[in-house]
Design a protein around this motif. Structure first.
Motif, PDB file in Angstrom:
ATOM      1  N   LYS A  38       0.520   9.478  -5.279  1.00  0.00           N
ATOM      2  CA  LYS A  38       0.942  10.855  -4.988  1.00  0.00           C
ATOM      3  C   LYS A  38       1.391  11.574  -6.253  1.00  0.00           C
ATOM      4  O   LYS A  38       1.091  12.760  -6.457  1.00  0.00           O
ATOM      5  N   ALA A  39       2.098  10.851  -7.123  1.00  0.00           N
ATOM      6  CA  ALA A  39       2.555  11.439  -8.386  1.00  0.00           C
ATOM      7  C   ALA A  39       1.382  11.800  -9.294  1.00  0.00           C
ATOM      8  O   ALA A  39       1.525  12.616 -10.209  1.00  0.00           O
ATOM      9  N   GLN A  40       0.221  11.191  -9.010  1.00  0.00           N
ATOM     10  CA  GLN A  40      -0.983  11.458  -9.797  1.00  0.00           C
ATOM     11  C   GLN A  40      -1.915  12.460  -9.099  1.00  0.00           C
ATOM     12  O   GLN A  40      -3.023  12.702  -9.554  1.00  0.00           O
ATOM     13  N   GLY A  41      -1.459  13.000  -7.966  1.00  0.00           N
ATOM     14  CA  GLY A  41      -2.239  14.013  -7.277  1.00  0.00           C
ATOM     15  C   GLY A  41      -3.157  13.501  -6.185  1.00  0.00           C
ATOM     16  O   GLY A  41      -3.970  14.258  -5.653  1.00  0.00           O
ATOM     17  N   LEU A  42      -3.038  12.221  -5.830  1.00  0.00           N
ATOM     18  CA  LEU A  42      -3.887  11.648  -4.782  1.00  0.00           C
ATOM     19  C   LEU A  42      -3.059  11.386  -3.534  1.00  0.00           C
ATOM     20  O   LEU A  42      -2.085  10.638  -3.571  1.00  0.00           O
ATOM     21  N   ASN A  43      -3.440  11.990  -2.421  1.00  0.00           N
ATOM     22  CA  ASN A  43      -2.759  11.762  -1.144  1.00  0.00           C
ATOM     23  C   ASN A  43      -3.365  10.553  -0.447  1.00  0.00           C
ATOM     24  O   ASN A  43      -4.576  10.493  -0.225  1.00  0.00           O
ATOM     25  N   VAL A  44      -2.534   9.587  -0.104  1.00  0.00           N
ATOM     26  CA  VAL A  44      -2.981   8.358   0.565  1.00  0.00           C
ATOM     27  C   VAL A  44      -2.347   8.295   1.943  1.00  0.00           C
ATOM     28  O   VAL A  44      -1.129   8.435   2.088  1.00  0.00           O
ATOM     29  N   LYS A  45      -3.163   8.101   2.956  1.00  0.00           N
ATOM     30  CA  LYS A  45      -2.676   7.905   4.320  1.00  0.00           C
ATOM     31  C   LYS A  45      -2.834   6.432   4.666  1.00  0.00           C
ATOM     32  O   LYS A  45      -3.936   5.892   4.677  1.00  0.00           O
ATOM     33  N   LEU A  46      -1.732   5.759   4.925  1.00  0.00           N
ATOM     34  CA  LEU A  46      -1.751   4.356   5.317  1.00  0.00           C
ATOM     35  C   LEU A  46      -2.043   4.226   6.802  1.00  0.00           C
ATOM     36  O   LEU A  46      -1.389   4.861   7.637  1.00  0.00           O
ATOM     37  N   VAL A  47      -3.027   3.398   7.145  1.00  0.00           N
ATOM     38  CA  VAL A  47      -3.355   3.101   8.539  1.00  0.00           C
ATOM     39  C   VAL A  47      -3.055   1.621   8.750  1.00  0.00           C
ATOM     40  O   VAL A  47      -3.669   0.761   8.115  1.00  0.00           O
ATOM     41  N   PHE A  56      -6.953   4.885  -6.645  1.00  0.00           N
ATOM     42  CA  PHE A  56      -6.046   4.098  -5.804  1.00  0.00           C
ATOM     43  C   PHE A  56      -5.902   2.677  -6.347  1.00  0.00           C
ATOM     44  O   PHE A  56      -4.794   2.120  -6.368  1.00  0.00           O
ATOM     45  N   VAL A  57      -7.013   2.066  -6.773  1.00  0.00           N
ATOM     46  CA  VAL A  57      -6.943   0.712  -7.337  1.00  0.00           C
ATOM     47  C   VAL A  57      -5.999   0.694  -8.532  1.00  0.00           C
ATOM     48  O   VAL A  57      -5.153  -0.206  -8.673  1.00  0.00           O
ATOM     49  N   LYS A  58      -6.110   1.696  -9.396  1.00  0.00           N
ATOM     50  CA  LYS A  58      -5.231   1.762 -10.572  1.00  0.00           C
ATOM     51  C   LYS A  58      -3.781   1.953 -10.159  1.00  0.00           C
ATOM     52  O   LYS A  58      -2.868   1.380 -10.760  1.00  0.00           O
ATOM     53  N   ALA A  59      -3.564   2.756  -9.122  1.00  0.00           N
ATOM     54  CA  ALA A  59      -2.200   2.960  -8.636  1.00  0.00           C
ATOM     55  C   ALA A  59      -1.623   1.666  -8.076  1.00  0.00           C
ATOM     56  O   ALA A  59      -0.457   1.328  -8.312  1.00  0.00           O
ATOM     57  N   PHE A  60      -2.454   0.934  -7.318  1.00  0.00           N
ATOM     58  CA  PHE A  60      -1.994  -0.338  -6.752  1.00  0.00           C
ATOM     59  C   PHE A  60      -1.664  -1.325  -7.861  1.00  0.00           C
ATOM     60  O   PHE A  60      -0.659  -2.048  -7.789  1.00  0.00           O
ATOM     61  N   GLN A  61      -2.490  -1.355  -8.894  1.00  0.00           N
ATOM     62  CA  GLN A  61      -2.307  -2.315  -9.986  1.00  0.00           C
ATOM     63  C   GLN A  61      -1.430  -1.748 -11.106  1.00  0.00           C
ATOM     64  O   GLN A  61      -1.578  -2.116 -12.265  1.00  0.00           O
ATOM     65  N   SER A  62      -0.500  -0.903 -10.743  1.00  0.00           N
ATOM     66  CA  SER A  62       0.390  -0.277 -11.718  1.00  0.00           C
ATOM     67  C   SER A  62       1.687  -1.065 -11.869  1.00  0.00           C
ATOM     68  O   SER A  62       2.027  -1.904 -11.025  1.00  0.00           O
ATOM     69  N   GLU A  63       2.419  -0.764 -12.911  1.00  0.00           N
ATOM     70  CA  GLU A  63       3.688  -1.446 -13.171  1.00  0.00           C
ATOM     71  C   GLU A  63       4.722  -1.216 -12.069  1.00  0.00           C
ATOM     72  O   GLU A  63       5.411  -2.161 -11.664  1.00  0.00           O
ATOM     73  N   PRO A  64       4.862   0.016 -11.527  1.00  0.00           N
ATOM     74  CA  PRO A  64       5.841   0.197 -10.445  1.00  0.00           C
ATOM     75  C   PRO A  64       5.547  -0.667  -9.214  1.00  0.00           C
ATOM     76  O   PRO A  64       6.469  -1.204  -8.589  1.00  0.00           O
ATOM     77  N   VAL A  69       0.837  -1.203   0.000  1.00  0.00           N
ATOM     78  CA  VAL A  69       0.000   0.000   0.000  1.00  0.00           C
ATOM     79  C   VAL A  69       0.872   1.252   0.000  1.00  0.00           C
ATOM     80  O   VAL A  69       0.577   2.230  -0.693  1.00  0.00           O
ATOM     81  N   GLN A  70       1.964   1.221   0.768  1.00  0.00           N
ATOM     82  CA  GLN A  70       2.848   2.389   0.807  1.00  0.00           C
ATOM     83  C   GLN A  70       3.447   2.662  -0.568  1.00  0.00           C
ATOM     84  O   GLN A  70       3.569   3.824  -0.989  1.00  0.00           O
ATOM     85  N   LYS A  71       3.817   1.605  -1.286  1.00  0.00           N
ATOM     86  CA  LYS A  71       4.340   1.786  -2.640  1.00  0.00           C
ATOM     87  C   LYS A  71       3.259   2.340  -3.564  1.00  0.00           C
ATOM     88  O   LYS A  71       3.518   3.243  -4.380  1.00  0.00           O
ATOM     89  N   ALA A  72       2.040   1.810  -3.432  1.00  0.00           N
ATOM     90  CA  ALA A  72       0.924   2.324  -4.239  1.00  0.00           C
ATOM     91  C   ALA A  72       0.655   3.787  -3.910  1.00  0.00           C
ATOM     92  O   ALA A  72       0.290   4.582  -4.789  1.00  0.00           O
ATOM     93  N   ALA A  73       0.853   4.166  -2.644  1.00  0.00           N
ATOM     94  CA  ALA A  73       0.655   5.553  -2.231  1.00  0.00           C
ATOM     95  C   ALA A  73       1.642   6.480  -2.941  1.00  0.00           C
ATOM     96  O   ALA A  73       1.302   7.611  -3.307  1.00  0.00           O
TER      97      ALA A  73
END
Length: 261
Positions: A45-54, A235-243, A37-41
């Protein structure tokens, strides 16, 4: 659904401390789920979405927090667990994507093959309903017990109808299973707790679920009422991204695998 003692969640704000309208709170259990999740965050972030991991240390609190609105998304469970939680808690949580594949296996300090499991051996198994059934199915697949027909993943120790080796079973909170190896012969441990405890699937584990087993697939979940929120979908797209895919492959060396194509 029995919940053991729960540690207070740890808030990680790798995407900045400033709250904004685009901030998304994502819950995950400690270990590989939180790392992914932290990697997806970072990608989000590079796409303009701030993610807070809990981050959590148990299986029940993340879903409760999601249902109550304290979280927007969770990444830590398989779909049978989610379905059982919805049934027991009368909630409406929903799978919105595939995350990773993490097979459960047998772990032991002294035993490394099913054929070497002695009569009267003690197995530690998870005490939450869906993972207890999962563990018992794995033990049945190893040819060690027979479970009552039709119960499947809902099996409990009471559903064992044949136990020729007179195996004993110790039901524990999943997070406690790695520490139980000093007191039991074998433990059936979900992969996230294997990795977070420092155990090695290659050195300490044997007899694993197949990678296409339904219990091995970890999902991304939200509430029904926010599943189509653009931030959740982003977020789903970020998680399922190549990086993220490359991070999982390099970080976990086959113990955890990306679940999407």
């Amino acid at each position: 659904m029995a919940a053991a003692a729960i540690a207070a969640p740890i808030l990680l704000t790798g995407c900045g401390d400033k709250k904004s309208s685009s901030e998304l709170k994502v819950g995950a259990t400690a270990g590989p789920h939180a790392e992914n999740v932290q990697k997806a965050a970072e990608v989000a972030k590079a796409q303009g979405l701030n993610v807070k991991l809990v981050e959590f240390t148990d299986y029940v609190t993340p879903n409760k927090s999601l249902d109550e609105g304290a979280l927007d998304v969770v990444v830590y469970q398989h779909e049978p667990f989610l379905n059982n939680f919805n049934k027991q808690q009368k909630t409406k949580l929903k799978k919105i994507g595939d995350a990773v594949v993490q097979p459960m296996g047998f772990y032991s300090k002294n035993i490394h093959d099913v054929k070497d499991i002695p009569e009267g051996a003690t197995f530690a198994i998870p005490n939450d309903p869906s993972n207890e059934g999962r563990a018992l199915l794995l033990i049945e697949n190893a040819g060690l017990i027979k479970i009552k027909d039709g119960v499947g993943g809902n099996a409990t120790v009471a559903d064992i109808v044949s136990n020729p080796k007179k195996l004993k079973f110790k039901e524990l909170e999943a997070a406690q299973l790695p520490r139980s190896l000093s007191d039991v012969d074998i433990a059936t441990i979900p992969m996230n707790y294997v990795i977070s405890s420092g155990l090695s699937p290659k050195k300490d584990g044997f007899f694993f679920e197949s990678k296409d087993a339904p219990f091995a697939l970890i999902i991304i979940a939200s509430r029904e009422n926010n599943a189509n929120d653009p931030r959740v979908q982003q977020f789903v797209k970020a998680f399922q991204s190549e990086p993220v895919k490359q991070f999982i492959i390099e970080k976990f060396q086959g113990s955890v695998l990306p679940a999407w194509q």
